[in-house]
Design a protein around this motif. Structure first.
Motif, mmCIF file in Angstrom:
data_model
loop_
_atom_site.group_PDB
_atom_site.id
_atom_site.type_symbol
_atom_site.label_atom_id
_atom_site.label_comp_id
_atom_site.label_asym_id
_atom_site.label_seq_id
_atom_site.Cartn_x
_atom_site.Cartn_y
_atom_site.Cartn_z
ATOM 1 N N HIS A 62 28.908 26.854 53.510
ATOM 2 C CA HIS A 62 27.446 26.877 53.488
ATOM 3 C C HIS A 62 26.941 28.290 53.741
ATOM 4 C CE1 HIS A 62 23.401 26.541 55.303
ATOM 5 N NE2 HIS A 62 23.245 25.519 54.468
ATOM 6 N N ASP A 63 27.525 28.950 54.732
ATOM 7 C CA ASP A 63 27.121 30.316 55.032
ATOM 8 C C ASP A 63 27.562 31.273 53.935
ATOM 9 O OD1 ASP A 63 26.074 29.320 57.375
ATOM 10 O OD2 ASP A 63 27.775 29.944 58.617
ATOM 11 N N MET A 64 28.748 31.079 53.392
ATOM 12 C CA MET A 64 29.253 31.961 52.344
ATOM 13 C C MET A 64 28.375 31.894 51.095
ATOM 14 S SD MET A 64 32.963 31.960 50.413
ATOM 15 C CE MET A 64 33.845 32.721 51.780
ATOM 16 N N GLN A 65 27.892 30.701 50.792
ATOM 17 C CA GLN A 65 27.079 30.530 49.595
ATOM 18 C C GLN A 65 25.814 31.391 49.650
ATOM 19 O OE1 GLN A 65 25.505 26.590 49.087
ATOM 20 N NE2 GLN A 65 25.049 26.872 46.907
ATOM 21 N N GLY A 66 25.292 31.584 50.847
ATOM 22 C CA GLY A 66 24.057 32.346 50.981
ATOM 23 C C GLY A 66 24.246 33.846 51.014
ATOM 24 N N LEU A 67 25.492 34.314 51.052
ATOM 25 C CA LEU A 67 25.735 35.753 51.101
ATOM 26 C C LEU A 67 25.549 36.385 49.732
ATOM 27 C CD1 LEU A 67 28.962 35.821 53.335
ATOM 28 C CD2 LEU A 67 26.616 36.342 54.045
ATOM 29 N N PRO A 68 25.008 37.611 49.661
ATOM 30 C CA PRO A 68 24.893 38.306 48.370
ATOM 31 C C PRO A 68 26.277 38.632 47.813
ATOM 32 C CG PRO A 68 24.331 39.782 50.183
ATOM 33 C CD PRO A 68 24.458 38.407 50.773
ATOM 34 N N GLN A 69 26.442 38.476 46.511
ATOM 35 C CA GLN A 69 27.729 38.733 45.876
ATOM 36 C C GLN A 69 27.899 40.220 45.605
ATOM 37 O OE1 GLN A 69 29.953 36.293 45.491
ATOM 38 N NE2 GLN A 69 28.456 34.902 46.423
ATOM 39 N N PRO A 70 29.059 40.792 45.941
ATOM 40 C CA PRO A 70 29.294 42.211 45.651
ATOM 41 C C PRO A 70 29.373 42.437 44.141
ATOM 42 C CG PRO A 70 31.308 41.170 46.424
ATOM 43 C CD PRO A 70 30.212 40.158 46.613
ATOM 44 N N PRO A 71 29.063 43.656 43.704
ATOM 45 C CA PRO A 71 29.048 43.947 42.253
ATOM 46 C C PRO A 71 30.401 43.716 41.581
ATOM 47 C CG PRO A 71 28.006 45.713 43.517
ATOM 48 C CD PRO A 71 28.637 44.805 44.506
ATOM 49 N N ASP A 72 31.487 43.944 42.310
ATOM 50 C CA ASP A 72 32.808 43.798 41.709
ATOM 51 C C ASP A 72 33.415 42.410 41.957
ATOM 52 O OD1 ASP A 72 33.082 44.097 44.414
ATOM 53 O OD2 ASP A 72 34.809 45.454 44.311
ATOM 54 N N GLN A 73 32.583 41.432 42.320
ATOM 55 C CA GLN A 73 33.070 40.076 42.565
ATOM 56 C C GLN A 73 33.699 39.511 41.284
ATOM 57 O OE1 GLN A 73 32.728 37.940 45.396
ATOM 58 N NE2 GLN A 73 33.944 36.465 44.260
ATOM 59 N N PRO A 74 34.984 39.118 41.333
ATOM 60 C CA PRO A 74 35.595 38.530 40.133
ATOM 61 C C PRO A 74 34.931 37.203 39.798
ATOM 62 C CG PRO A 74 37.048 38.297 42.018
ATOM 63 C CD PRO A 74 35.925 39.183 42.464
ATOM 64 N N SER A 75 34.930 36.855 38.531
ATOM 65 C CA SER A 75 34.290 35.612 38.119
ATOM 66 C C SER A 75 35.048 34.996 36.954
ATOM 67 C CB SER A 75 32.830 35.864 37.726
ATOM 68 O OG SER A 75 32.753 36.704 36.587
ATOM 69 N N VAL A 76 34.821 33.705 36.770
ATOM 70 C CA VAL A 76 35.363 32.958 35.635
ATOM 71 C C VAL A 76 34.221 32.162 35.030
ATOM 72 C CG1 VAL A 76 36.925 31.112 34.913
ATOM 73 C CG2 VAL A 76 37.690 32.782 36.605
ATOM 74 N N ASP A 77 33.886 32.437 33.789
ATOM 75 C CA ASP A 77 32.790 31.745 33.107
ATOM 76 C C ASP A 77 31.510 31.790 33.922
ATOM 77 O OD1 ASP A 77 34.587 31.100 31.089
ATOM 78 O OD2 ASP A 77 35.081 29.142 31.967
ATOM 79 N N GLY A 78 31.255 32.931 34.548
ATOM 80 C CA GLY A 78 30.039 33.103 35.328
ATOM 81 C C GLY A 78 30.109 32.556 36.741
#
Length: 316
Positions: free
Chosen positions: A48-64
């Motif tokens: 729950h807390d992690m979801q609210g954190l801003p994502q870093p620019p280099d955050q890896p992703s899959v299909d968004g």
């Protein structure tokens, strides 16, 4: 499993737990699980807390979807997600002990409180704190002398694995009962117990030593006054005995049978004595045994150098 994507260094595997409308990808080692933030956040304060954190620019992703890498065992993560997404998973009468361990480990680590409590309750059910609950676990088909797990899938060596799981996760409330079973049921503690899958359940030296010392304590205490067999050594109930000579002989024979059959017969029952003692002596023996069994259970933690029952609080 289905192949998902790969790069020059590693091959990423896509788990069967993959929802096309998922909003986050969990990655354990090289396996990915596409799930939903909402499902994780509703059950876990960590996510729950992690979801609210801003994502870093280099955050890896899959299909968004952001990829959250977890330093946990793949099987543990898969078990956790099955518990979250499959209504029938926790509804099973008995779960494998590895599944219980996964829910306890990840439940503690990521604060999935409901899953953690559910898993701990199963462990406590199999290793109860009261004598009445312990007796209820004895299988009627074997005259109440055999323990068969009902909420955790049983296998050879499970009682030793109870120790490991409980000790690693500070679930101390289950230890007296689990220790007692291991000592009283002649588990070959030094050699360990083959689980049947090519591995062996064994106790670390510290806990092995505790079991061996406790066994000596049990043997020393078995005929002490106040314990279940104490009435055989100290008898002060001849006043209304119908046949003192016969009952004295029966008590003497019972001492030797207890020594020969089971040196750890501390939770001794009185069923057989009804056949050889007069009614008055049998009544006295039954009352003594009932009180002795209660005392033994109350003192059980002491035999293993544990805190009293009332102070055995799980650190969860």
């Amino acid at each position: 499993m289905k192949a998902a994507r790969s790069d020059p260094k590693t091959s990423i595997t896509r788990s069967d737990i993959w929802y096309e409308d998922g909003s986050v990808v969990l990655q354990a080692q090289h396996t990915q699980f596409r799930v939903h933030w909402g499902v994780l956040a509703r059950q876990s304060s960590f996510f729950h807390d992690m979801q609210g954190l801003p994502q870093p620019p280099d955050q890896p992703s899959v299909d968004g979807c952001p990829v959250v890498k977890l330093p946990d065992d793949i099987a543990d993560v898969e078990c956790l997600l099955k518990a979250l997404y499959s209504p029938t998973f926790l509804a099973q009468a008995a779960l494998p002990l590895p599944a219980i361990g996964a829910l306890i480990r990840l439940g503690r680590k990521y604060d999935f409180r409901d899953l953690l409590d559910s898993a701990v309750r199963r462990l406590e059910f199999e290793n109860p704190k009261t004598l009445e609950e312990y007796e209820a676990l004895k299988a009627p088909a074997t005259n109440g002398k055999t323990y068969n797990p009902t909420r955790i899938v049983g296998y050879p060596g499970i009682m030793i694995d109870f120790f490991t799981l409980a000790r690693e996760n500070d679930i101390v409330s289950v230890l007296p009962c689990a220790y007692y079973r291991a000592v009283a049921h002649y588990i070959p503690l030094f050699d360990g117990v083959p689980r049947g899958d090519g591995t062996t359940a064994s106790l670390p030296p510290k806990h092995l030593r505790r079991c061996i010392l406790a066994r000596d304590k049990f043997i020393s205490a078995r005929f002490q006054e106040g314990y279940p067999l104490g009435w055989l050594k100290k008898w002060d109930h001849d006043s209304d005995c119908a046949n003192p000579a016969k009952c004295a002989q029966a008590r003497s024979a019972r001492v030797y049978s207890c020594l020969d059959l089971d040196p750890l017969l501390n939770l001794y029952r009185s069923d057989e004595d009804q056949k050889v003692l007069c009614s008055a002596c049998y009544r006295h023996a039954t009352e003594s045994i009932r009180a002795g069994r209660k005392k033994l259970w109350e003192d059980l933690p002491k035999f293993f150098d544990l805190l009293p029952w009332s102070e055995l609080k799980n650190d969860l």
